[in-house]
Write a protein that holds these residues in place. Structure first.
Motif, short mmCIF file in Angstrom:
data_model
loop_
_atom_site.label_atom_id
_atom_site.label_comp_id
_atom_site.label_asym_id
_atom_site.label_seq_id
_atom_site.Cartn_x
_atom_site.Cartn_y
_atom_site.Cartn_z
N LEU A 323 -22.82 -68.98 -9.06
CA LEU A 323 -22.25 -69.04 -10.39
C LEU A 323 -21.27 -67.88 -10.56
N PRO A 324 -20.39 -67.93 -11.57
CA PRO A 324 -19.33 -66.92 -11.67
C PRO A 324 -19.85 -65.50 -11.87
N ILE A 325 -19.00 -64.56 -11.50
CA ILE A 325 -19.18 -63.12 -11.77
C ILE A 325 -17.92 -62.63 -12.46
N LEU A 326 -18.10 -61.93 -13.58
CA LEU A 326 -16.98 -61.45 -14.39
C LEU A 326 -17.07 -59.93 -14.53
N ALA A 327 -15.95 -59.24 -14.33
CA ALA A 327 -15.91 -57.77 -14.42
C ALA A 327 -14.82 -57.34 -15.39
N ASN A 328 -15.06 -56.23 -16.09
CA ASN A 328 -14.08 -55.73 -17.06
C ASN A 328 -14.28 -54.23 -17.24
N GLY A 372 -18.19 -58.91 -24.13
CA GLY A 372 -19.54 -59.03 -23.60
C GLY A 372 -19.86 -60.45 -23.19
N HIS A 373 -21.09 -60.87 -23.47
CA HIS A 373 -21.50 -62.23 -23.14
C HIS A 373 -22.55 -62.69 -24.14
N ASN A 374 -22.67 -63.98 -24.30
CA ASN A 374 -23.80 -64.54 -25.02
C ASN A 374 -24.65 -65.34 -24.04
N ALA A 375 -25.48 -66.23 -24.52
CA ALA A 375 -26.37 -66.96 -23.64
C ALA A 375 -25.65 -67.97 -22.76
N VAL A 820 -20.80 -58.99 -15.24
CA VAL A 820 -21.72 -60.01 -15.75
C VAL A 820 -21.99 -61.04 -14.66
N SER A 821 -23.27 -61.25 -14.38
CA SER A 821 -23.70 -62.30 -13.47
C SER A 821 -24.10 -63.50 -14.29
N LEU A 822 -23.33 -64.58 -14.20
CA LEU A 822 -23.65 -65.78 -14.99
C LEU A 822 -24.83 -66.53 -14.43
N ASP A 823 -25.27 -66.19 -13.23
CA ASP A 823 -26.46 -66.83 -12.65
C ASP A 823 -27.72 -66.33 -13.34
N ASP A 824 -27.83 -65.03 -13.53
CA ASP A 824 -28.96 -64.41 -14.21
C ASP A 824 -28.41 -63.27 -15.03
N LEU A 825 -28.30 -63.47 -16.33
CA LEU A 825 -27.67 -62.47 -17.19
C LEU A 825 -28.40 -61.13 -17.13
N ASP A 826 -29.67 -61.12 -16.84
CA ASP A 826 -30.42 -59.87 -16.73
C ASP A 826 -30.06 -59.08 -15.47
N ASP A 827 -29.34 -59.70 -14.56
CA ASP A 827 -28.85 -58.98 -13.37
C ASP A 827 -27.49 -58.34 -13.60
N SER A 828 -26.97 -58.45 -14.82
CA SER A 828 -25.68 -57.85 -15.14
C SER A 828 -25.81 -56.34 -15.27
N ARG A 829 -24.65 -55.67 -15.25
CA ARG A 829 -24.64 -54.19 -15.31
C ARG A 829 -23.62 -53.75 -16.36
N TRP A 830 -23.89 -52.57 -16.97
CA TRP A 830 -22.95 -52.02 -17.93
C TRP A 830 -23.10 -50.52 -17.99
N THR A 857 -24.13 -47.53 -12.85
CA THR A 857 -24.21 -48.36 -14.05
C THR A 857 -25.66 -48.54 -14.44
N LEU A 858 -25.88 -49.11 -15.63
CA LEU A 858 -27.22 -49.36 -16.13
C LEU A 858 -27.56 -50.84 -16.06
N PRO A 859 -28.85 -51.16 -15.88
CA PRO A 859 -29.24 -52.57 -16.01
C PRO A 859 -28.95 -53.06 -17.42
N TRP A 860 -28.50 -54.29 -17.53
CA TRP A 860 -28.12 -54.87 -18.82
C TRP A 860 -29.15 -55.94 -19.19
N ALA A 861 -30.21 -55.50 -19.83
CA ALA A 861 -31.25 -56.44 -20.24
C ALA A 861 -30.72 -57.34 -21.35
N PHE A 862 -30.99 -58.63 -21.23
CA PHE A 862 -30.52 -59.58 -22.25
C PHE A 862 -31.65 -60.48 -22.76
#
Length: 881
Positions: A323-328, A372-375, A820-830, A857-862
């Motif tokens: 699934l996609p990966i988005l960076a900013n 950022g991202h939503n669900a 942002v990892s769209l596969d598992d949002l909890d694997d994203s970083r910020w 970076t920090l884990p991005w819990a969602f």
């Protein structure tokens, strides 16, 4: 107080120091106030009373607080870095809680921002803030924000109102010293200040400041004119090289406009190309006054140049997750606290009554999440940088202005500015149909257009006119950008994302997109004016000639570049050109030259080579890339001169084995330090004999392109130092720059090149925008943090920009990073440049800076489970009844 009417005072030659109102107080009060400041420092460092004083404004993060107006309980879960995740049952409760939490953490910052955007800084900081206030009042930011409020969707107005109510619930019953330490020190100076209630317009006005910071080419428009006045139009053109489309690809590489709509699968030759605007003559060097006035705007409000950002998105076909990966990582001016505050906004049950489940980076003072991202989707921004400002030279006759064959009435209004420690000042703001007359901002600007180099015949001066300069800027037209922010937070797919982006009027942004269905995309939104044939948008135009006007139309949204699931499988935006030359609408000519964007494209390409994939770790590594884009062109010329051994050539020999990266320390850092010092001296030796003031080179991407071209012409006139009797060539300048750099590093760091590092020169200093610039060391040490040695540099992916006119200190930097990892949002970083808190000495004041500088970076819990697992404090906000 007695009202006075006057022009803006001339700026203090020592530069802006808002704390200089201190000198307006009686000497006895000054002494006692200064003693109070010293005592504050002493007790902060050494005494329990100081701990109490400092901690008095810290936010409550656990337990229970009653908040009037809530319909139900709200939970605020904070992690180890204080990042809040807010849970509520209704939109109003969610936004009310966000306002409360923002005020807990950052109200002083919010308060200063609203004073700035309303042109009311002098009320807090005295006459040294007056010049900024006059400029902002002239442009009318607050007036535009007030006009925008009724244009907004009713749901947006409800959210703004609930947010403001939450801020005011926090302020209710609190003394200023309980809100922020800054107020304690301001009151020690006799300000006797009490914050006003927050309003919806306060939130809208801050969007004007961000539009100003990212407004496009106004600085280039002035600098082109001043440079041409100094050296002639042909030589000036050498310093604005055309975008190198053959070397650096634009953002969108497919599609065309057909019948006014951008179709991503259309062939390029289907594009209908209208007549391009013709160039116009340059204005004279009196525009230097306008440039100087613009530069005197506080750096934290932005100056519209030297900024950039990176973002990219990769399709799931090319990622390790499928699934996609988005960076900013947006690049903005550095400050303490940083511009962003991380937050999560979660409806316990997502539905019509409460449609939000979003996390990301917010502006304190503005409801919702900006990036950022939503669900379901994720998005990122970089500045598109279109030409949305024009300066017009106006012919003014009394209370009228010339347009075509008639005299039209000037619009006039009075603005009264209160000044702490002084008498109020009343100014008259004049406007033409083009916009406010900015040459009235400063007495010096009355001369701006008097000798402007625009074509005039004898009839043009028949009225005996006064010449003035007005500003046309899309941000001065009310628009519903606030609708776009909240609509993005609610978007669920490409269609709703594009519908939200359609309202994003200013600042115009490149928007990258990804969703959990596997799609990726790009959309360019924003209001971009369509000009008549006489106006190229690159230099000031004669306002009395109707052929120079804007048409009143904007590039249609459906005609702006847009692509879903591009053929390449990825999209890269880093402020480069958006499209190729066949695109029919004029978006601008002052894009970043594409060094960062092409480097990111090359890195993504290498990751995908031979069937490879991109991972979250790959994206994080790309954000930290420190390769210098100028080095391949310049280093061969630096290695040519034969320098004396044992001292002169010590730095030069470092370049033999340099890998052309710029880490803060380590084996390659000495060469990076030497290269950058050589670069700064090369610019000074080449250009400072003919260019003055802000026209001197800052070393950014435009100068990299210009010098790369000049290096191929050793006898080009720019190399000659016109102040000497000799005729210098490229090789003379290169040799002198090498020797001067060796001497500078010897005197500033060490005679031994083994001791040199880039980080020793390239430091990150984070300064509080008000008291941190007070000029009083003991006060500045309370609020400022600094001394970080960093790598990277200007036009580098790790974009820690510095200004060659000033030194090597970091001026702009990644204000945050996210992947942002769209596969598992909890694997994203910020990560944030500073921290969540705006309170000096709070543990979260700068707790993310060390991590960011170290490339972490920090884990991005969602998800709720991940947020609870990471949570360390939970605060319950409960209704009053």
């Amino acid at each position: 107080m007695t009202e006075t009417t006057s022009a803006t005072p001339a700026p203090d030659p020592r530069g802006p120091r808002w704390w200089r109102r201190f000198r307006l107080l009686p000497r006895t009060l000054r002494v006692s106030a200064y003693v109070a400041v010293v005592l504050v420092l002493v007790v902060v460092v050494a005494g329990s009373s100081g701990v109490v004083l400092v901690r008095r404004s810290f936010p409550q993060t656990s337990g229970e607080i009653t908040v009037p107006g809530l319909a139900g309980d709200v939970e605020v879960v904070r992690d180890a870095h204080g990042i809040p995740q807010i849970y509520a049952d209704t939109t109003e409760d969610l936004m009310r809680a966000q306002g409360y939490v923002h005020a807990q953490e950052r109200f002083y910052e919010m308060d200063v921002r609203r004073h700035a955007t309303a042109g009311r800084l002098a009320e807090m900081f005295g006459d040294d803030a007056l010049e900024t206030d006059v400029y902002v009042r002239t442009m009318g930011w607050r007036r535009v924000a007030e006009a925008e409020l009724p244009l907004l969707d009713p749901d947006t107005r409800v959210a703004l109102g609930a947010y403001a109510a939450g801020v005011n619930a926090y302020l209710e019953g609190r003394q200023p010293s309980q809100i922020s330490l800054e107020y304690t020190l301001l009151d020690a100076q006799g300000l006797d200040y009490r914050p006003e209630p927050w309003t919806a317009v306060d939130s809208l006005a801050w969007l004007k400041a961000m539009a100003w910071d990212l407004r496009g080419n106004m600085v280039d428009e002035i600098d082109r004119s001043l440079t041409a006045a100094a050296v002639g139009a042909d030589r000036a053109a050498q310093l604005w090289p055309a975008y190198p489309l053959d070397e650096h690809q634009p953002i969108v590489t497919q599609g065309a406009v057909v019948d006014g709509v951008f179709e991503q699968d259309a062939e390029t030759d289907a594009t209908r190309l209208p007549t391009r605007p013709a160039p116009f003559e340059h204005v004279a060097d009196e525009l230097r006054s306008l440039a100087a006035t613009t530069e005197r705007m506080p750096a934290w409000l932005g100056r519209g140049d030297g900024l950039g950002s990176n973002s990219w998105v990769v399709s799931g076909e090319h990622t390790d997750t499928g699934l996609p990966i988005l960076a900013n990582d947006p690049h903005l001016g550095v400050s303490m606290p940083g511009v962003w505050m991380q937050v999560g906004l979660h409806c316990r049950t997502v539905g019509e009554a409460c449609p939000y489940d979003v996390a990301g980076f917010s502006f304190s003072g503005v409801p919702g999440v900006i990036i950022g991202h939503n669900a379901d989707i994720a998005w990122g921004f970089t500045n598109l940088g279109p030409d949305v400002t024009d300066l017009f030279v106006e012919r003014v006759v009394g209370d009228q202005w010339r347009h075509g064959g008639e005299l039209l009435p000037l619009e006039e209004r009075q603005e009264r500015i209160e000044v702490a420690g002084g008498e109020p000042v009343t100014i008259t703001v004049r406007s033409t149909a083009h916009g406010p007359i900015v040459s009235d901002v400063d007495d010096e600007l009355a001369r701006v257009a008097t000798e402007a180099d625009v074509p005039r015949g004898a009839a043009d001066d028949a009225d005996g006119p006064e010449y003035a300069v007005s500003l046309s800027w899309t941000a001065l037209t009310p628009a519903p950008t606030a609708d776009a922010v909240l609509a993005l937070d609610r978007a669920r797919d490409w269609t709703s994302f594009r519908a939200a982006a359609a309202d994003f009027a200013v600042p115009a942004q490149n928007m990258v997109y990804a969703d959990r269905e596997g799609h990726i995309g790009y959309q360019a939104p924003g209001l971009v004016p369509i000009r008549k044939s006489g106006n190229d948008g690159l230099t000031p135009s004669a306002g009395w000639r109707p052929e120079n006007d804007w048409t009143g139309e904007y590039v249609p949204y459906d005609g702006l570049p847009s692509v879903l699931d591009p053929d390449e499988g990825f999209v890269v935006t880093a402020n480069q050109a958006v499209t190729g030359p066949d695109y029919p609408y004029f978006l601008g000519d002052d894009f970043d030259r594409g060094y960062r964007s092409q480097r990111i494209r090359d890195l993504v390409g290498s990751q995908l080579a031979d069937g490879g994939t991109v991972s979250v770790d790959d994206a994080l590594a790309t954000q930290r890339d420190v390769r210098n884009p100028l080095a391949p062109a310049l280093v061969p010329y630096l290695l040519r001169p034969r320098l004396d051994a044992t001292y002169d050539d010590d730095g030069q020999r470092l370049l033999d084995d340099w890998d052309q990266t710029q880490p803060a320390d380590g084996p390659q850092s000495a060469a990076a330090a030497y290269f950058n010092v050589v670069w700064r001296h090369l610019l000074e030796l080449t250009f400072d004999d003919e260019l003055t003031g802000d026209q001197r080179p800052d070393g950014g991407d435009r100068w990299i392109a210009a010098v790369t071209d000049l290096l191929q012409r050793p006898d080009e006139g720019w190399w000659d130092d016109v102040t000497t009797d000799e005729v210098e060539t490229r090789d003379d300048i290169v040799r002198t720059a090498l020797l001067d750099a060796r001497d500078e590093l010897t005197s500033t760091i060490s005679p031994d090149p083994d001791d040199w590092t880039w980080g020793q020169l390239h430091r990150l200093e984070l300064r509080n925008a008000t008291l941190g610039e007070s000029g009083i060391g003991v006060v500045e040490r309370l609020f400022n943090r600094g001394g970080w040695e960093v790598g990277g540099g200007g036009s580098i992916v790790d974009a820690t920009g510095w200004d060659a006119r000033e030194g090597y200190e970091v001026a702009t930097a990644p204000s945050m990073r996210m992947v942002v990892s769209l596969d598992d949002l909890d694997d994203s970083r910020w990560i944030n440049l500073t921290g969540v808190s705006g309170h000096a000495f709070h543990p979260h004041y700068a707790d993310q800076t060390d991590l960011m500088v170290a490339g972490r970076t920090l884990p991005w819990a969602f998800s709720r489970d991940a947020v609870e697992a990471a949570g360390e404090d939970t605060l319950r906000l409960v209704p009053a009844d």
